[in-house]
Structure formats: C-alpha cells, structure tokens
Design a protein around this motif. Structure first.
Motif, PDB file in Angstrom:
ATOM      1  N   PRO A  18      13.353   1.631  74.851  1.00 49.80           N
ATOM      2  CA  PRO A  18      12.317   2.477  75.443  1.00 49.80           C
ATOM      3  C   PRO A  18      12.815   3.366  76.581  1.00 49.80           C
ATOM      4  O   PRO A  18      12.162   4.339  76.947  1.00 49.80           O
ATOM      5  CB  PRO A  18      11.265   1.490  75.945  1.00 49.80           C
ATOM      6  CG  PRO A  18      11.824   0.135  75.773  1.00 49.80           C
ATOM      7  CD  PRO A  18      13.076   0.221  74.968  1.00 49.80           C
ATOM      8  N   TRP A  30       4.163   8.109  65.337  1.00 50.43           N
ATOM      9  CA  TRP A  30       4.686   8.528  66.636  1.00 50.43           C
ATOM     10  C   TRP A  30       4.398  10.016  66.848  1.00 50.43           C
ATOM     11  O   TRP A  30       4.120  10.757  65.909  1.00 50.43           O
ATOM     12  CB  TRP A  30       6.186   8.311  66.690  1.00 50.43           C
ATOM     13  CG  TRP A  30       6.621   6.894  66.858  1.00 50.43           C
ATOM     14  CD1 TRP A  30       6.018   5.766  66.375  1.00 50.43           C
ATOM     15  CD2 TRP A  30       7.780   6.451  67.537  1.00 50.43           C
ATOM     16  NE1 TRP A  30       6.736   4.667  66.717  1.00 50.43           N
ATOM     17  CE2 TRP A  30       7.830   5.049  67.427  1.00 50.43           C
ATOM     18  CE3 TRP A  30       8.800   7.097  68.214  1.00 50.43           C
ATOM     19  CZ2 TRP A  30       8.845   4.296  67.983  1.00 50.43           C
ATOM     20  CZ3 TRP A  30       9.816   6.342  68.768  1.00 50.43           C
ATOM     21  CH2 TRP A  30       9.835   4.956  68.661  1.00 50.43           C
ATOM     22  N   ASP A  33       7.470  16.268  70.560  1.00 53.60           N
ATOM     23  CA  ASP A  33       7.318  17.675  70.900  1.00 53.60           C
ATOM     24  C   ASP A  33       8.432  18.469  70.233  1.00 53.60           C
ATOM     25  O   ASP A  33       9.605  18.095  70.301  1.00 53.60           O
ATOM     26  CB  ASP A  33       7.372  17.888  72.414  1.00 53.60           C
ATOM     27  CG  ASP A  33       6.123  17.394  73.121  1.00 53.60           C
ATOM     28  OD1 ASP A  33       5.143  17.026  72.440  1.00 53.60           O
ATOM     29  OD2 ASP A  33       6.121  17.371  74.356  1.00 53.60           O
ATOM     30  N   THR A  38       3.007  19.611  70.168  1.00 51.22           N
ATOM     31  CA  THR A  38       3.100  18.176  69.918  1.00 51.22           C
ATOM     32  C   THR A  38       2.733  17.931  68.458  1.00 51.22           C
ATOM     33  O   THR A  38       1.726  18.440  67.967  1.00 51.22           O
ATOM     34  CB  THR A  38       2.153  17.393  70.846  1.00 51.22           C
ATOM     35  OG1 THR A  38       2.550  17.644  72.203  1.00 51.22           O
ATOM     36  CG2 THR A  38       2.234  15.898  70.571  1.00 51.22           C
ATOM     37  N   GLU A  40       2.505  14.943  65.220  1.00 48.95           N
ATOM     38  CA  GLU A  40       2.423  13.534  64.852  1.00 48.95           C
ATOM     39  C   GLU A  40       3.146  13.335  63.529  1.00 48.95           C
ATOM     40  O   GLU A  40       2.978  14.116  62.592  1.00 48.95           O
ATOM     41  CB  GLU A  40       0.974  13.080  64.695  1.00 48.95           C
ATOM     42  CG  GLU A  40       0.886  11.608  64.326  1.00 48.95           C
ATOM     43  CD  GLU A  40      -0.537  11.107  64.124  1.00 48.95           C
ATOM     44  OE1 GLU A  40      -0.690   9.905  63.855  1.00 48.95           O
ATOM     45  OE2 GLU A  40      -1.492  11.911  64.233  1.00 48.95           O
ATOM     46  N   ASN A 178      10.098  14.263  74.216  1.00 49.71           N
ATOM     47  CA  ASN A 178       8.874  13.503  74.493  1.00 49.71           C
ATOM     48  C   ASN A 178       8.424  12.644  73.318  1.00 49.71           C
ATOM     49  O   ASN A 178       7.240  12.637  72.957  1.00 49.71           O
ATOM     50  CB  ASN A 178       7.741  14.416  74.941  1.00 49.71           C
ATOM     51  CG  ASN A 178       8.067  15.115  76.254  1.00 49.71           C
ATOM     52  OD1 ASN A 178       8.751  14.564  77.097  1.00 49.71           O
ATOM     53  ND2 ASN A 178       7.571  16.327  76.387  1.00 49.71           N
ATOM     54  N   THR A 180       6.923   9.688  71.619  1.00 54.77           N
ATOM     55  CA  THR A 180       5.945   8.744  72.120  1.00 54.77           C
ATOM     56  C   THR A 180       5.574   7.778  71.007  1.00 54.77           C
ATOM     57  O   THR A 180       4.936   8.177  70.020  1.00 54.77           O
ATOM     58  CB  THR A 180       4.676   9.474  72.606  1.00 54.77           C
ATOM     59  OG1 THR A 180       5.061  10.496  73.541  1.00 54.77           O
ATOM     60  CG2 THR A 180       3.707   8.514  73.263  1.00 54.77           C
ATOM     61  N   ARG A 182       3.516   5.021  69.056  1.00 52.39           N
ATOM     62  CA  ARG A 182       2.095   4.654  68.985  1.00 52.39           C
ATOM     63  C   ARG A 182       1.992   3.190  69.365  1.00 52.39           C
ATOM     64  O   ARG A 182       2.775   2.364  68.915  1.00 52.39           O
ATOM     65  CB  ARG A 182       1.543   4.875  67.592  1.00 52.39           C
ATOM     66  CG  ARG A 182       0.051   4.542  67.508  1.00 52.39           C
ATOM     67  CD  ARG A 182      -0.529   4.900  66.168  1.00 52.39           C
ATOM     68  NE  ARG A 182      -0.455   6.301  65.855  1.00 52.39           N
ATOM     69  CZ  ARG A 182      -1.427   7.181  66.105  1.00 52.39           C
ATOM     70  NH1 ARG A 182      -2.533   6.799  66.664  1.00 52.39           N
ATOM     71  NH2 ARG A 182      -1.281   8.440  65.752  1.00 52.39           N
ATOM     72  N   GLU A 183       1.040   2.903  70.185  1.00 55.03           N
ATOM     73  CA  GLU A 183       0.822   1.510  70.592  1.00 55.03           C
ATOM     74  C   GLU A 183       0.359   0.696  69.398  1.00 55.03           C
ATOM     75  O   GLU A 183      -0.525   1.125  68.653  1.00 55.03           O
ATOM     76  CB  GLU A 183      -0.228   1.440  71.709  1.00 55.03           C
ATOM     77  CG  GLU A 183       0.232   2.035  73.003  1.00 55.03           C
ATOM     78  CD  GLU A 183       1.431   1.301  73.608  1.00 55.03           C
ATOM     79  OE1 GLU A 183       1.453   0.054  73.567  1.00 55.03           O
ATOM     80  OE2 GLU A 183       2.341   1.981  74.109  1.00 55.03           O
TER      81      GLU A 183
END
Length: 185
Positions: A18, A30, A33, A38, A40, A178, A180, A182-183
């Motif tokens: 991370p 996820w 950018d 941005t 997905e 960037n 990111t 996904r939780e």
C-alpha cells in the motif's frame, strides 16, 4: 456455544504494497487517474500466451460513457498500452486482411489506418478469459506498430469468421497515477 474455541480467520494480506502502488497492482473495481480523468477498472481480462507468459487487460470507464482498454504486460520491462476498440469492418483494408488470413494464414505485412502506416511485428496464438470466468477462449493476435514504436494496431481472430481490431498507444507507467483500491466488505 463453542464459538469461543473457534479461531479467527486470518485476514488476507493484499497482493500489493500500500505504500508503493504500481499500475501492475491494478484490479477490477480499482480507480486510476489517466489523462486528467479518474477511471474505474470495471472488467479484468487475462491473456495466456503459453510458457507461463501472461498479460492483463482492464476495461476502464470514466463514468461519462467513455471506455478504454489498458493492456499491461511485463516482458523485458513494463509495457502499458491504451487501446480503443474499433469495428473491424471500418478498417480500410478489412476485406484484404480477412482474405489474406483465410488464404495465407496471415494478414498483410503493412497496413495503413488514419494516415499511419503500421508494420507487422508478431503473431501470437493465445487464450483469453474474463477473470470472473474459468473458461478461456482461443484466439490469434497479430500485432502491428508504427515507425515511432508508440502506436499500435491489433487484429484478432476468434474463429474462422470473427475478426476484431483495436488501435493503441504505448504509455509510460507514470501516465497512470492515484491508484485507489476498492475497499473490500
């Protein structure tokens, strides 16, 4: 009643660091950018080229109706290519390509699309699958690159009569930022 004696499930460790996310860590769901937007990763695909050689492709969606494909392969360095699929029939030489494949087993050595000349670079038989499925589909890929080695054209054959095409542009890893995850619930 015996819940006290049950062991807690070990929390799965992530496949990534991370503190040092790279484009190779990208997974379905996820965000990343690219080109001041941005995106997905809404789908994830795996390509099996044999001899333990794999590449991955992600369908990226910007939430405004635009979709791109990001191909990622680690082979003598990291190769990232952004593709836009196109209808095969819109290629200026679609009939010539199809006839050459059916008669010679290979498409022409050079193709011109949108004023750019592409040169045959390789033929790659492989298997494709959406990662949510266990079944793979066999296909053939013909790879073309321009003089700058930055723009490419892919021609794919999925069965005797099904051809697809995509135009792509090579991008350095730092074109993507960037990331990111996904939780997970």
């Amino acid at each position: 009643m015996f819940g006290f004696f049950r062991r807690k499930k070990k929390k799965e460790e992530p496949h990534y660091d991370p503190t040092n996310l790279r484009i190779t860590d990208l997974r379905k769901g996820w965000f990343v950018d690219y080109d001041f937007q941005t995106w997905e990763a809404v789908e994830e695909y795996e390509y099996d080229w044999g001899n333990q050689n794999f590449s991955y492709e992600f369908l990226l969606d910007n939430g405004s109706g635009k979709q791109l494909f990001l191909s990622i392969e680690e082979d003598d360095g990291l190769n990232c290519v952004i593709f836009e699929k196109m209808r095969f029939s819109t290629l200026p030489q679609a009939d010539e390509i199809e006839n050459a494949v059916k008669t010679n087993g290979k498409p022409p050595r050079q193709l011109q699309v949108n004023g750019i000349r592409y040169y045959f670079d390789g033929e790659y038989p492989g298997f494709w699958r959406n990662i949510k499925d266990s079944e793979s589909q066999e296909f053939m890929l013909w790879d073309y690159w321009d003089d700058s080695d930055e723009k490419c054209l892919n021609i794919e054959q999925w069965d005797d009569n099904t051809f697809e095409a995509a135009l792509g542009t090579w991008k350095p890893e730092n074109a993507f930022s960037n990331l990111t995850p996904r939780e997970q619930a």
